[in-house]
Design a protein around this motif. Structure first.
Motif, short mmCIF file in Angstrom:
data_model
loop_
_atom_site.label_atom_id
_atom_site.label_comp_id
_atom_site.label_asym_id
_atom_site.label_seq_id
_atom_site.Cartn_x
_atom_site.Cartn_y
_atom_site.Cartn_z
N SER A 171 0.83 -1.22 0.00
CA SER A 171 0.00 0.00 0.00
C SER A 171 0.86 1.26 0.00
CB SER A 171 -0.91 0.03 1.22
OG SER A 171 -1.63 -1.16 1.34
N GLN A 174 0.76 2.76 -3.23
CA GLN A 174 -0.47 3.51 -3.52
C GLN A 174 -0.29 4.97 -3.12
OE1 GLN A 174 -4.12 1.89 -2.13
NE2 GLN A 174 -3.46 -0.24 -2.26
N GLN A 209 2.90 -9.66 -2.19
CA GLN A 209 1.54 -9.15 -2.37
C GLN A 209 1.37 -8.57 -3.75
OE1 GLN A 209 0.76 -6.07 0.51
NE2 GLN A 209 -0.48 -7.43 1.76
N THR A 252 -9.50 1.94 4.16
CA THR A 252 -10.66 1.81 3.26
C THR A 252 -11.96 1.89 4.06
OG1 THR A 252 -10.33 -0.58 3.40
CG2 THR A 252 -9.63 0.49 1.35
N GLY A 283 -8.22 -8.67 0.42
CA GLY A 283 -8.89 -7.62 1.18
C GLY A 283 -9.18 -6.49 0.21
N SER A 284 -10.22 -5.71 0.49
CA SER A 284 -10.56 -4.64 -0.46
C SER A 284 -11.41 -3.57 0.21
CB SER A 284 -11.35 -5.23 -1.62
OG SER A 284 -12.62 -5.63 -1.16
N GLY A 285 -11.67 -2.51 -0.51
CA GLY A 285 -12.56 -1.48 -0.01
C GLY A 285 -12.46 -0.20 -0.81
N PHE A 307 -7.48 -2.90 -3.43
CA PHE A 307 -7.54 -4.30 -3.00
C PHE A 307 -6.12 -4.82 -2.84
CE2 PHE A 307 -6.17 -5.89 -7.09
CZ PHE A 307 -6.66 -4.95 -7.98
N1 PHE Z 1 -2.94 -3.69 2.71
C1 PHE Z 1 -3.83 -4.74 3.15
C2 PHE Z 1 -3.00 -5.83 3.85
O1 PHE Z 1 -1.84 -5.93 3.60
C3 PHE Z 1 -4.60 -5.34 2.00
C4 PHE Z 1 -5.57 -4.38 1.44
C5 PHE Z 1 -5.23 -3.56 0.39
C6 PHE Z 1 -6.85 -4.28 1.95
C7 PHE Z 1 -6.12 -2.66 -0.13
C8 PHE Z 1 -7.76 -3.42 1.43
C9 PHE Z 1 -7.40 -2.59 0.39
O2 PHE Z 1 -3.51 -6.55 4.67
#
Ligand code: PHE
Length: 342
Positions: A171, A174, A209, A252, A283-285, A307
């Motif tokens: 992330s 991101q 990931q 998220t 995982g997402s949002g 996600f």
């Molecule tokens: N970054 C989260 C993790 O490593 C995964 C995730 C990414 C969840 C983006 C939601 C949105 O657990």
């Protein structure tokens, strides 16, 4: 030198020639038997020889010509038989010399497959640092300092400056993308991440990931759902079902875990899916407005979804690998079982 002497000399030369190769045989032909060869030159000289010598000389010269031709024939036959004899000595029943080209690591095979699917859906691939600062790994992602959510992602800190750590998820990329770029942003971020966990069959201190981010005007939850549904169908097959389960991530809101039909028991229930028929894949949002603000993006104008999935997990479901440690032990017996299936 008298013509007769030259004929005798040439005869000796022809008799002495030893030839074993096709190339040498061709040189022999050109040297003695061709129009520009030594024999032809002697025949030319014969034309101007004295009349009384001509008969005798002509005969000797013709004999030599026959000798050279006979020798050429004999040599070509023996060379030909030599080469066929050689090929007869090949034992075609022997097993071939094995081809030792390696193959890709199963995690790379999965990574390439996932990238390929998302590239077709219009996502680009972004990269970022594994040694990260607190801001990009936690604070900008709406993890307040001392918030219990940090506990779930304990990691390794740099002794001399604990503001630096090994990233716990991709992330961070991101954040780096949103800080640099104005939307639309549509990227995936593959990479290695770290967690301070005891090594077991289900956990390791590092794993891989692939996260994704889509920020633009009017991006909604329906886009997230359809994108991931499409992805799961492409990766696991058309019969797969997908479900969203409410969850929590600081970055998220709303957040959801994504499950697919268990591929081992096809939904009937087994020990891999803990008898639920479903396995979690990501995982997402919807990106939290605070995260957009932290990166200088106006949440009133733009929305986005994100996600993240573990490559080890996806690989486990693809190939049935039941112990995480196998991926990093470098045991060739394990590694060589994986062929590229694109
Ligand atoms: N970054 C989260 C993790 O490593 C995964 C995730 C990414 C969840 C983006 C939601 C949105 O657990």
């Amino acid at each position: 030198m008298m013509l007769l002497e030259r004929v005798t000399e040439l005869r000796e030369k022809v008799e002495k020639e030893v030839i074993t190769t096709v190339d040498a045989l061709e040189i022999f032909r050109i040297k003695y038997l061709s129009k520009k060869g030594e024999l032809s030159a002697l025949f030319e000289d014969l034309k101007v020889a004295a009349k009384e010598e001509k008969r005798e000389l002509g005969k000797t010269l013709n004999d030599l010509k026959q000798l050279a031709e006979a020798k050429f024939k004999e040599l070509s036959e023996s060379i030909e038989s030599l080469s066929t004899k050689d090929s007869n000595q090949l034992d075609l029943s022997l097993p071939p010399v094995s081809n030792t080209t390696g193959n890709l690591h199963p995690l790379n095979l999965t990574r390439y497959k996932i990238i390929e699917i998302f590239e077709r859906l219009g996502f680009s691939v972004a990269d970022g640092p594994e040694i990260e600062d607190d801001w990009h790994n936690f604070s900008a992602l709406n993890f307040p300092e001392n918030h219990p959510a940090r506990e779930m992602q304990d990691t390794f800190f740099v002794d001399r400056n604990p503001d630096f750590l090994l990233r716990t998820h991709t992330s961070n990329v991101q954040i780096r993308l949103m800080e640099k770029q104005t939307p639309p942003i549509r990227s995936i971020m593959p990479g290695r991440v770290y967690r301070n966990e005891a090594i077991s069959a289900r956990a390791h201190c590092f794993f891989h990931q692939i996260e994704g981010l889509y920020v633009d005007k009017n991006v909604g939850f329906a886009d997230l759902k359809q994108t991931l549904f499409q992805f799961a169908k492409e990766l696991y097959g058309k019969d797969i079902e997908i479900r969203f389960r409410p969850s929590f991530f600081p970055f998220t809101e709303p957040s959801a875990e994504i499950d697919i039909t268990c591929l081992i028991c096809h939904g009937k229930g087994c020990n891999v899916c803990k008898y639920s028929g479903w396995v979690e894949i990501a995982g997402s949002g919807m990106v939290h407005p605070n995260v957009l603000k932290n990166c200088g993006i106006d949440p009133e104008e733009y929305t986005g979804f994100a996600f993240g999935m573990g490559v080890e997990r996806v690989t486990q479901l693809r190939y049935g690998v039941n112990d995480l440690r196998l991926y990093s032990e470098n045991d060739v017996r394990f590694l060589k079982q994986f062929k590229a299936v694109f």
